[in-house]
Design a protein around this motif. Structure first.
Motif: not given
Length: 127
Positions: A38-67
């Motif tokens: 089954q497909y599961q969907f959650e809103i989260d804020h903690e990344l697991d650097d060893d297992e997670d793959v970011v498939v969509v990212s976006a830049a801030d609205n400010d000028d720091d260009q951080k994704l």
């Protein structure tokens, strides 16, 4: 983009509690449902650097260009979701995220939240 708008709404709601945390949509596949997975969907804020793959990212609205991550999938689930389309549907009875056109899915249940894997012996579940 509906996913981006929904995450922004959720972030605005949560900013009062957690000023510096970035929220994203976590999509994963779990054993269960009437078709086996089954497909599961959650809103989260903690990344697991060893297992997670970011498939969509976006830049801030400010000028720091951080994704910032917007959609994250763990490596195991990515194997089940690769090539599929993530969408958000709004219907009279519910609004929800859905996975469409999954090339790894052989069949799905009527509600669309669970599926059977094509050629399961070649694509077994991994822990």
């Amino acid at each position: 983009n509906r996913v981006e708008r929904l995450i922004q709404q959720r972030q605005q709601q949560q900013q009062q509690q957690n000023e510096n945390e970035d929220y994203f949509l976590r999509v994963f596949v779990d054993a269960g449902g009437c078709s086996g997975f089954q497909y599961q969907f959650e809103i989260d804020h903690e990344l697991d650097d060893d297992e997670d793959v970011v498939v969509v990212s976006a830049a801030d609205n400010d000028d720091d260009q951080k994704l910032h991550p917007r959609v994250v999938v763990d490596e195991t689930s990515l194997g089940f979701l690769e090539g599929a389309t993530l969408d958000y549907v709004m219907e009279m009875i519910r609004s929800s995220f859905v996975v469409r056109d999954n090339p790894k899915s052989e069949s799905a249940c009527g509600c669309g939240s669970s599926f059977a894997v094509k050629n399961f012996s070649s694509n077994p579940a991994r822990d």
